[in-house]
Design a protein around this motif. Structure first.
Motif, mmCIF file in Angstrom:
data_model
loop_
_atom_site.group_PDB
_atom_site.id
_atom_site.type_symbol
_atom_site.label_atom_id
_atom_site.label_comp_id
_atom_site.label_asym_id
_atom_site.label_seq_id
_atom_site.Cartn_x
_atom_site.Cartn_y
_atom_site.Cartn_z
ATOM 1 N N PRO A 29 0.834 -1.151 0.000
ATOM 2 C CA PRO A 29 0.000 0.000 0.000
ATOM 3 C C PRO A 29 0.869 1.200 0.000
ATOM 4 O O PRO A 29 0.441 2.252 0.330
ATOM 5 N N HIS A 30 2.056 1.185 -0.357
ATOM 6 C CA HIS A 30 2.917 2.351 -0.251
ATOM 7 C C HIS A 30 2.477 3.447 -1.207
ATOM 8 O O HIS A 30 1.781 4.353 -0.840
ATOM 9 N N PHE A 31 2.910 3.396 -2.423
ATOM 10 C CA PHE A 31 2.722 4.519 -3.324
ATOM 11 C C PHE A 31 2.203 4.031 -4.661
ATOM 12 O O PHE A 31 2.352 2.874 -5.007
ATOM 13 N N PRO A 32 1.609 4.914 -5.479
ATOM 14 C CA PRO A 32 0.988 4.482 -6.726
ATOM 15 C C PRO A 32 1.937 3.799 -7.697
ATOM 16 O O PRO A 32 1.512 2.972 -8.479
ATOM 17 N N LEU A 33 3.229 4.171 -7.687
ATOM 18 C CA LEU A 33 4.144 3.523 -8.608
ATOM 19 C C LEU A 33 4.446 2.099 -8.188
ATOM 20 O O LEU A 33 5.111 1.362 -8.898
ATOM 21 N N VAL A 34 3.968 1.716 -7.037
ATOM 22 C CA VAL A 34 4.128 0.346 -6.576
ATOM 23 C C VAL A 34 2.789 -0.351 -6.700
ATOM 24 O O VAL A 34 1.773 0.180 -6.341
ATOM 25 N N ILE A 339 -5.585 4.467 -12.546
ATOM 26 C CA ILE A 339 -6.855 4.077 -13.176
ATOM 27 C C ILE A 339 -6.652 3.282 -14.470
ATOM 28 O O ILE A 339 -7.213 2.191 -14.627
ATOM 29 N N PRO A 340 -5.843 3.792 -15.434
ATOM 30 C CA PRO A 340 -5.670 2.990 -16.665
ATOM 31 C C PRO A 340 -4.918 1.686 -16.446
ATOM 32 O O PRO A 340 -4.893 0.829 -17.332
ATOM 33 N N MET A 341 -4.319 1.522 -15.265
ATOM 34 C CA MET A 341 -3.597 0.286 -14.972
ATOM 35 C C MET A 341 -4.524 -0.842 -14.513
ATOM 36 O O MET A 341 -4.123 -2.001 -14.493
ATOM 37 N N ILE A 342 -5.760 -0.507 -14.129
ATOM 38 C CA ILE A 342 -6.676 -1.517 -13.592
ATOM 39 C C ILE A 342 -6.924 -2.669 -14.565
ATOM 40 O O ILE A 342 -6.818 -3.844 -14.189
ATOM 41 N N LEU A 404 6.089 8.549 -18.565
ATOM 42 C CA LEU A 404 5.840 8.092 -17.196
ATOM 43 C C LEU A 404 4.787 6.989 -17.176
ATOM 44 O O LEU A 404 4.939 5.976 -16.477
ATOM 45 N N LEU A 405 3.719 7.172 -17.942
ATOM 46 C CA LEU A 405 2.658 6.164 -17.990
ATOM 47 C C LEU A 405 3.166 4.866 -18.613
ATOM 48 O O LEU A 405 2.824 3.764 -18.158
ATOM 49 N N LEU A 406 4.016 4.980 -19.633
ATOM 50 C CA LEU A 406 4.579 3.791 -20.283
ATOM 51 C C LEU A 406 5.477 3.024 -19.308
ATOM 52 O O LEU A 406 5.386 1.791 -19.204
ATOM 53 N N CYS A 407 6.324 3.750 -18.577
ATOM 54 C CA CYS A 407 7.188 3.104 -17.583
ATOM 55 C C CYS A 407 6.364 2.438 -16.492
ATOM 56 O O CYS A 407 6.700 1.344 -16.024
#
Length: 535
Positions: A29-34, A339-342, A404-407
């Motif tokens: 639950p740390h951060f969105p990039l995780v 959101i687009p990662m869901i 950033l979104l691609l990474c």
């Protein structure tokens, strides 16, 4: 009260320790990039899929809906805990304080310590799971209600101003997440009897969907509605100084929801008796079994691997989002990137499970590590680039958002590849006679292996960051020392510890591959008998 030592227990063929559902939260639950997986427990994806396809849900719709809702409630405090570091960054809290707050993520990594108690001690007439579920959820609601009246002062936003009370904030959210972890143990156990045998495979689906939705509400949705800039830009016609939702209001709302829904569950939902009870299986025996499993040479060797394998990504996973926010990237926009990662997060486990279903599931794990190490370098480059890609405060060039979104998407692919292969391996080696105990043990160690290096990186980053007083005279290191600013200067970072940590983690990761990859391949090839012991 009843415990297994006095006549209530499980047969060895069933879970001795509950809490082996698909928990969320390298979402750490740390951060969105995780992503939401590295803090999770697991039910075999292939097995669940087969059960799902063959099951008949008639008679279980209500139970599935209730389980999903209970997991949503569980995700709310996890999501809030994930949003707090972003709020702290905007209040210029240093990284040592962030490191202290990161301990709030540890309860899901140490819940094995009290899981046997939750499974063993209960009030028979009230219900084995409701004995823990009801008071736990009432306590979460109470914590939220009380905190809602004091959170402004705790966050340093009170009428008198002041600093963030990081210690109190950490203690409160540590307790909230400890309660959520306890609720998770109870709900996972209840799922085994709430659902009919033919549909028990749906428990992991309820867990993953519910907890992901709860985390989304407590993190992404909250950060968006709390941001005045986001609300003024997208949801209002007339700008205002605050967002639509405040942290205090959000806590109060969910505190009421916890109280109301817990009362309804307590009154309306009856708990089925568990037919698989064994009077001989007690709390002490369960702990003895755990100790015997830990002593196995294969488990000891694998434990070292689990506790060290994620050091290579610790700086990236724990600091990248905070560094982007520090550079001016809006926290709510970073949260919305989830959101687009869901859809990706839903599809990936299904696709990856085809490659981990064979006799060597950890091959995918090993192949993913170099790519995650490389992505850490790319993320560090993006943090550096953010200084030049910012068109105006809070606005960045379009190409920066795209990269950033691609990474982020690529990051999810390799995170899930490691997670699914790791959990497929756990399912492969776990002794079926104590499957719940074994799986929970391995998953707990895996979670701890992600948490301790993240906390260490947060604590170290300020110590290895070099700053100088530009245009004045003073100390830029002592906390609370304003002599530089008072002399007309400003503290400028000359060497950011984030980049040093990223380089160190890359080196450690490459050395780890040389040191442990061969041993991991050997463990992957061991016969299942090497993972069993006499109980």
């Amino acid at each position: 009260m009843t415990s297994k030592d006095s006549g209530k227990g499980r047969k060895r063929g069933r879970h001795l320790v509950e809490g082996t559902g698909f928990e969320s939260s390298d979402y750490s639950p740390h951060f969105p990039l995780v992503s939401a997986v590295d803090q999770g427990d697991f039910t075999d994806l292939n097995d669940s899929k087969e059960k799902t396809e063959m099951s008949n849900l008639k008679g279980d719709y209500g139970s599935i809906a209730l389980l999903t809702f209970l997991y949503i409630l569980q995700g709310i405090p996890l999501g809030l805990a994930g949003s707090i570091p972003m709020l702290l960054t905007s209040r210029h809290v240093d990284y040592k304080d962030q490191a202290l707050f990161s301990f709030v993520y540890w309860p899901f990594s140490i819940k094995l310590l009290w899981a046997p108690l939750v499974d063993a001690i209960y009030i028979p007439w009230f219900g084995r799971r409701k004995t823990w579920l009801v008071p736990t959820q009432y306590m979460i609601g109470l914590f939220m209600l009380v905190l809602s009246y004091h959170v402004k002062d705790v966050m340093g936003d009170g009428e008198d101003g002041g600093r963030v009370n990081i210690l109190l904030l950490t203690v409160v959210f540590f307790m909230l997440n400890s309660l959520a972890a306890t609720q998770d143990i109870a709900v996972d156990g209840w799922a085994l009897t709430m659902l009919s045998r033919r549909n028990v495979g749906w428990a992991s689906t309820c867990n993953s969907v519910g907890q992901t939705a709860g985390y989304f509400l407590g993190n992404v949705l909250f950060l968006g509605l709390e941001s005045a800039d986001f609300c003024n830009k997208y949801l209002r016609s007339e700008p205002q100084k605050e967002g639509i939702v405040t942290l205090a209001g959000f806590l109060y709302f969910w505190g009421i929801i916890f109280f109301a829904t817990t009362t309804l569950v307590m009154i309306i939902k009856r708990e089925r008796m568990d037919p698989d009870v064994d009077p001989e299986m007690g709390i002490l025996e369960t702990y003895k079994i755990l100790l015997n499993v830990i002593k196995l040479p294969s488990v000891l060797s694998y434990t070292i691997i689990l506790l060290t394998s994620k050091v290579a990504f610790a700086a990236t996973d724990s600091l990248t989002s905070l560094k982007l926010i520090e550079s001016g990237f809006p926290k709510e926009r970073l949260a919305i990137f989830a959101i687009p990662m869901i859809p990706i997060q839903i599809i990936l486990p299904i696709v990856i499970s085809k490659f981990t279903a064979g006799p060597r599931p950890m091959a995918v794990f090993l192949k993913s590590i170099p790519f995650r190490i490389l992505l850490g370098v790319f993320y560090a480059g993006l943090v550096y680039l953010s200084k030049y890609a910012q068109i105006q405060p809070g606005e960045f060039a379009l190409y920066f958002y795209f990269i950033l979104l691609l990474c982020y998407a690529l990051h999810q692919v390799f995170v899930y590849s490691m997670f699914v292969s790791q959990m497929a391996f756990h399912a492969k080696v776990s002794d079926p006679s104590i499957g719940g105990t074994y799986m929970t043990l391995l998953n707990t160690v895996a979670n701890l292996g992600g948490n301790w290096p993240a906390t260490l990186m947060l604590w170290l980053v300020d110590l290895i960051t070099w700053k100088s007083c530009d245009g004045g005279v003073g100390d830029c290191y002592a906390k609370g020392d304003n002599t530089c600013k008072e002399s007309g200067g400003s503290c400028v970072t000359t060497v950011d510890g984030y980049y040093i940590e990223t380089c160190l983690c890359v080196i450690i990761g490459l050395l780890w591959l040389k040191w442990r990859s061969r041993r991991l391949k050997e463990l992957d090839a061991l016969d299942n008998s090497a993972w069993k012991c006499d109980y």
